[in-house]
Design an enzyme around this catalytic site. Structure first.
Site, mmCIF file in Angstrom:
data_model
loop_
_atom_site.group_PDB
_atom_site.id
_atom_site.type_symbol
_atom_site.label_atom_id
_atom_site.label_comp_id
_atom_site.label_asym_id
_atom_site.label_seq_id
_atom_site.Cartn_x
_atom_site.Cartn_y
_atom_site.Cartn_z
ATOM 1 N N TYR A 24 0.800 -1.235 0.000
ATOM 2 C CA TYR A 24 0.000 0.000 0.000
ATOM 3 C C TYR A 24 0.830 1.281 0.000
ATOM 4 C CZ TYR A 24 -3.693 -3.350 0.997
ATOM 5 O OH TYR A 24 -4.560 -4.410 0.921
ATOM 6 N N HIS A 101 -8.651 1.897 -5.597
ATOM 7 C CA HIS A 101 -7.829 1.022 -4.757
ATOM 8 C C HIS A 101 -6.367 1.393 -4.962
ATOM 9 C CE1 HIS A 101 -11.183 -1.747 -3.975
ATOM 10 N NE2 HIS A 101 -11.519 -1.534 -5.234
HETATM 11 C C1 DQA Z 1 -7.630 -2.046 -1.066
HETATM 12 C C2 DQA Z 1 -7.645 -3.481 -1.626
HETATM 13 C C3 DQA Z 1 -8.536 -4.372 -0.791
HETATM 14 O O1 DQA Z 1 -8.528 -5.699 -1.310
HETATM 15 C C4 DQA Z 1 -8.060 -4.425 0.634
HETATM 16 O O2 DQA Z 1 -8.945 -5.181 1.434
HETATM 17 C C5 DQA Z 1 -7.835 -3.069 1.221
HETATM 18 C C6 DQA Z 1 -7.244 -2.023 0.396
HETATM 19 C C7 DQA Z 1 -6.639 -1.150 -1.824
HETATM 20 O O3 DQA Z 1 -6.737 0.075 -1.669
HETATM 21 O O4 DQA Z 1 -5.757 -1.641 -2.532
HETATM 22 O O5 DQA Z 1 -8.055 -2.850 2.414
HETATM 23 O O6 DQA Z 1 -8.918 -1.486 -1.233
#
Ligand code: DQA
Length: 147
Positions: A24, A101
């Site tokens: 992330y 995302h």
């Molecule tokens: C997310 C991707 C999701 O699968 C995960 O559960 C997240 C973050 C992303 O920003 O990449 O919490 O939404």
């Protein structure tokens, strides 16, 4: 006064910066808030930027957006893969919805490949880290202009 873009983030995104940075990134949610604010302001828009770990609170904000927002950017996080209730709320929102995302869920575990939110989204931006939010805000501003 033109309506703001609502930028909503779901569970565990308050821990950005510390949370699995190899997936992330190192930017915090506060860093992302600043990036979104700058991108929106370049399009003459303001943002309402909120995060919650609670499904019901996110639904309350989506219902609020129905009256108050010109568009919604949402990173539903884990709820994207599970929440029919968030999908139902988004179907009622009546303004453009951009799902975003940080990672690219389509390139991860099989259970991340489907999101309910996509069924109500005009478009999806994923895989660009913090820039996913910026691109989503830009798209939202463009769609709101056309509306
Ligand atoms: C997310 C991707 C999701 O699968 C995960 O559960 C997240 C973050 C992303 O920003 O990449 O919490 O939404």
């Amino acid at each position: 006064m033109s309506k703001p873009i609502y930028v909503l983030s779901g569970p565990n995104l308050n821990l950005l910066g510390a949370r699995e940075p190899e997936i992330y990134g190192h930017q915090t949610l506060e860093d992302i808030r600043r990036l979104c604010e700058a991108r929106a302001s370049a399009s003459g828009r303001e943002i309402v930027f909120r995060q919650s770990n609670h499904e019901g609170e996110l639904i309350d904000w989506i219902q609020e957006a129905r009256l108050q927002a010109c568009a919604v950017v949402i990173n539903p996080a884990g709820y994207g893969h599970t929440s029919v209730a968030i999908l139902d709320a988004l179907k009622m929102v009546g303004v453009p919805v951009i799902e975003c995302h940080l990672s690219n869920p389509a390139a991860r575990e099989a259970f991340r490949r489907q999101t309910y939110v996509s069924l109500a989204a005009t478009g999806v931006v994923s895989g660009f880290g913090a820039a996913s939010y910026e691109l989503a805000v830009e798209a939202a501003a463009g769609l709101a202009r056309q509306a």
